[in-house]
Structures are given as structure tokens and as C-alpha cells.
Design an enzyme around this catalytic site. Structure first.
Site, PDB file in Angstrom:
ATOM      1  N   LYS A  66       0.863  -1.188   0.000  1.00 36.89           N
ATOM      2  CA  LYS A  66       0.000   0.000   0.000  1.00 36.89           C
ATOM      3  C   LYS A  66       0.889   1.224   0.000  1.00 36.89           C
ATOM      4  CE  LYS A  66      -4.125   1.825   0.631  1.00 36.89           C
ATOM      5  NZ  LYS A  66      -3.851   2.695  -0.522  1.00 36.89           N
ATOM      6  N   LYS A  90       5.284   2.195   8.329  1.00 32.74           N
ATOM      7  CA  LYS A  90       4.112   2.993   8.719  1.00 32.74           C
ATOM      8  C   LYS A  90       2.880   2.097   8.867  1.00 32.74           C
ATOM      9  CE  LYS A  90       3.841   6.744   6.491  1.00 32.74           C
ATOM     10  NZ  LYS A  90       3.557   7.672   5.371  1.00 32.74           N
ATOM     11  N   LYS A 102       5.004   1.993  -3.142  1.00 33.55           N
ATOM     12  CA  LYS A 102       4.966   3.406  -3.558  1.00 33.55           C
ATOM     13  C   LYS A 102       5.152   3.487  -5.057  1.00 33.55           C
ATOM     14  CE  LYS A 102       4.546   7.458  -1.502  1.00 33.55           C
ATOM     15  NZ  LYS A 102       3.852   7.765  -0.229  1.00 33.55           N
TER      16      LYS A 102
END
Ligand code: NAD
Length: 421
Positions: A66, A90, A102
Site C-alpha cells: 500500500k 508505517k 509506492k
């Protein structure tokens, strides 16, 4: 040190404080896969132009990867890999069933027409259509991408696979399966993290002066929430310049209206221009970098006057600057906690898309607080327990969560026991 090595040094630092198997660190040392593509786009004048683009899936131990897609002239593969690395940690800090990914396109969006931007975004969806997917890799907005861009990518992906698949991307317009509360989620997450720790810093809203570097999506929502609690927003900057309040604090409505109209903060009513360097060194209690990486480095870290830095941007402080700030007693609330609100509400959007059942905004806000506040508490406790910074504590928390999952697949110890039997 390059950006990726700097980011990895945070992992190595965290690993020094806990008992982590070397198999785990080996798995997290490099990205799982990175795809590069050349996007050939028809421009409005009939010519064709190439744009470099990437998508990286760093680690998918905890679930599908993600992470956002960044449109920026300076974006490159190393930056995309580093951002995917941060996303891995994160998502683990926020307790999400996601790994980190990303993407990016090397482009200055200010030079494109809206139709060119749409063609570029749809070409990106084509190029990476076998790399992304609701169970594989789920993009989202990042710098210079917004809900409209997400809607185009979802539409293009749906037409490639032959049916709508809204869960392939998050941050979509609400009418196309977006979630309520996504727009302000990153700013709100930063606001919640700061509030959770405010007492530890001996700060009170009405007497706290706040300065923002960058005043886009993440910053402007955070500023509104802080200001409604009485925090005084005293200075802000964007890519074109920096401003400070002539009086007690900025008039946020006037400043945002001026930015909307003129495209820049400079010249907003009730403000004076200051230099970007003055913004970093501004006399305030809380400094909120909300633009790009490496903005606070060894050159300007000694000038910081704030007591607390809330990292809404990804990677705004270099490791060298971290050391200088720590020595000076400045507390940093690290990016992998401070800006995790965006990906957390993106997770809610993905869940709602898959369930086909949409939640009211009040549920989103409550669930966001329910997920982020325990993580903030756990990070504070780990920092105290190990005598480390909040950043190292955040990496320790994430590393523990990822390590438990990697170890569940069997480490060297497990296999050597089987051998002996
Ligand atoms: P944005 O494009 O809406 O805003 C970026 C802001 O930074 C703009 O005001 C721009 O003018 C300013 N800026 C750019 N270069 C600057 C410079 N050199 N000095 C001062 N200001 C500068 O982007 P955003 O979505 O608000 O993202 C900002 C940061 O937050 C990025 O690091 C991004 O990765 C991070 N982030 C955003 C989200 C999200 O959901 N939006 C989630 C997590 C992290």
C-alpha cells in the site's frame, strides 16, 4: 549517505535495541520488486512525450502493499523505493494488514493541461495494471496527485480487467467509492498524535505557536484542526515562499482563500514575507514539516527553535539532523506515526469497497482515533523503556510486528531443529 541508506539506518538503529533474528533483517534489507516503465503520452499539440515512472512493492509480509503515487519532476527510483520502505513500517505502526509500496512519475504537473494529466494517469494504470491489484498492491494519492487522479486510475484499471474494482486504489472521490474522512485523514492523524503527547511536552493548545513548512493537503487540514483547538498558527511556507503573521496568528480562512486565488501563500492579508530559512528557524513551539524529504538537515537543524517537530511529510529530517535535534532537546514525532492517518483511512476505504458497505464520517473519525492513539501510546512507552527517541521506538514497534509475522514462516532456528530430528 543516499536517501535509501539513510532510511535503512533507522531500521538498523531499532534492531540494536531488540532481539531480532537476522533472517528478518535480511528480508527487510531490499525491496521485494520494483517495476520501471516509460509512459508514452499524446500531448495536446499532437506530439508524443515520454515520462519515467515506477512502482515498488517493498515488503508484503503483513498483506498487500500500500502506498501513494507521487507526481514530481525530481522523483526517481531510489526515492520511490525509500518511500515504499517507509510505508512498510508505517502500515505496521498503524497495525494495518498491509505491506509497503509506492509509485511515482517524473513530471512537473504545472506544465500539463488537465487532459494531458488524465492521459498520463491512465497510461500509468495501463503500464502497471499487472503489478497493482486489490489483493496485490493498492496505490493512493501523494504529492501532486488527488482524488480525481485516483478516480481516473480506478476507471482505467476497471476497463482493463472488464469490471469495476474500486478497491484497487484509495483516495477516490466519494461518488466513485471513496471514503468519507479521507481528505483530511493525514492532517487529522498528525493532530491526534500531537494531542496524545502534548502533556509529555508540557504544552497547552492556547499557548502553543505552530509553524508549517508546506501548506498543501496534509498541512492545511492539520492547521485547521489545531487552530480550532486554540493553537496559534504563526507562519507557513509553500514552494513559492514563506509568510509570518503580522499579529498574534494567521487568519487561516484569509490565507487559504488567497492561496486558492493566487496559487501562493505570499501576499496573503495580515502577513509579511520571510525567507524559507527563517521558516525553519521560526520562533515557535511546534514546527510541522509538511512538504518533501530532507528539508531539515545538518545545515539548518542547529537553527530550529521549536521544542517539538511533528513530521507530517515523509522523511523531512535527515539522520544527521536527528542527532543534532536530539542533543538540543527537540522532540520529533516521527513520520511513520505522525502521517499514518492517511493510510489508515485508506485502509478503511479498501475495507468499505470490499464489503460494499459505507460508513458515516463519525465512524471513520472514531476508528482512526481508535487505531492511532494506542500506537502513539505504545511508541511513547517503548521510548521510555528503551531510553530511545520516539522515532527509534516507532521502528521498534513496527519491527516487532513485522518480525513476528516473518518468524511465523520459520527462521533458521526452526529449520536447524528439523534437521537434528
Ligand atoms: P501537497 O502537494 O498537497 O502539498 C505539498 C506542499 O508542499 C505544497 O504546499 C507545496 O507548495 C509545498 N512545498 C513543496 N516544496 C516545498 C519547499 N521546498 N518548501 C516549502 N514548501 C514546499 O502534498 P501533501 O499530500 O500535503 O503531502 C505533503 C507531504 O505529506 C509529503 O511528504 C507526503 O508524502 C506526505 N504525506 C501525505 C499524505 C496524504 O494523504 N496527503 C499521507 C502521508 C504522507
Amino acid at each position: 549517505m543516499d536517501l535509501f541508506s539513510k532510511a535503512r539506518s533507522r531500521l538498523d538503529e531499532a534492531a540494536r535495541h531488540i532481539d531480532i533474528h537476522s533472517d528478518v533483517l535480511e528480508k527487510l534489507r531490499y525491496p521485494k520488486e520494483t517495476l520501471a516503465a516509460n509512459l508514452l503520452v499524446r500531448m495536446d499539440d499532437g506530439s508524443r512525450k515520454s515520462f519515467k515512472a515506477w512502482r515498488c512493492r517493498y515488503d508484503d509480509t503483513l498483506g498487500p502493499t500500500k502506498g501513494g503515487i507521487r507526481y514530481h519532476p525530481a522523483v526517481n527510483m531510489e526515492e520511490v523505493m525509500t518511500l515504499a520502505f517507509w510505508m512498510t513500517f508505517k502500515c505496521a505502526v498503524a497495525g494495518l494488514p498491509f505491506g509497503g509500496g509506492k509509485g511515482g512519475i517524473q513530471v512537473d504537473t504545472k506544465t500539463l493541461s488537465k487532459a494531458e494529466l488524465e492521459r498520463l494517469s491512465r497510461t500509468y494504470a495501463h503500464a502497471f495494471s499487472r503489478f497493482i491489484g486489490p489483493d496485490r498492491d493498492i496505490p493512493a494519492p501523494d504529492v501532486s496527485t488527488n482524488s480525481i487522479v485516483m478516480g481516473w486510475i480506478a476507471d482505467e484499471y476497471g476497463s482493463i480487467i472488464g469490471h469495476p474494482s474500486p478497491a484497487v486504489i484509495t483516495g477516490k472521490p466519494i461518488a466513485l467509492g471513496g471514503s468519507r474522512g479521507r481528505e483530511d485523514a493525514t492532517g487529522r492523524g498528525g493532530y491526534l498524535s500531537l494531542h496524545r503527547m502534548l502533556d509529555d511536552f508540557g504544552l497547552k493548545p492556547h499557548s502553543s505557536r505552530v509553524a508549517f513548512q508546506g501548506f498543501g493537503n496534509a498541512a492545511s487540514h492539520c492547521a485547521r484542526l489545531l487552530s480550532s483547538d486554540g493553537f496559534k498558527i504563526v507562519a507557513a511556507s509553500d514552494s513559492r515562499g514563506a509568510i509570518a503573521a503580522k499579529g498574534d496568528h494567521l487568519d487561516l480562512d484569509a490565507v487559504l482563500a488567497h492561496k486558492q486565488q493566487s496559487g501562493a501563500l505570499d501576499g496573503a492579508p495580515g502577513t509579511r514575507s520571510i525567507s524559507p530559512a527563517d521558516l525553519i528557524a521560526y520562533d515557535c513551539d511546534i514546527l510541522i514539516p509538511a512538504a518533501l524529504e530532507n528539508q531539515i538537515n545538518q545545515n539548518n537543524a542547529p537553527t530550529v527553535q521549536a521544542k517539538v517537530i511533528l513530521e507530517l511529510a515523509n522523511g523531512p529530517i535527515t539522520p544527521e539532523a536527528d542527532a543534532i535535534l536530539e542533543k538540543a532537546g527537540v522532540t520529533v514525532i516521527p513520520d511513520i506515526l505522525a502521517n499514518a492517518g492517511g493510510v489508515t483511512v485508506s485502509y478503511f476505504e479498501w475495507v468499505q469497497n470490499r464489503a460494499g458497505f459505507y460508513w458515516p464520517e463519525s465512524d471513520i473519525r472514531q476508528r482512526l482515533a481508535d487505531m492511532l492513539e494506542p500506537s502513539a501510546d505504545a511508541i511513547r512507552d517503548l521510548a521510555r523503556h528503551h531510553g530511545v527517541s520516539l522515532r527509534t521506538a516507532a521502528y521498534i514497534l513496527a519491527l516487532k510486528r513485522i518480525a513476528t509475522a516473518i518468524a511465523a514462516q520459520g527462521t533458521q532456528d526452526f529449520f536447524s531443529q528439523v534437521e537434528r530430528r
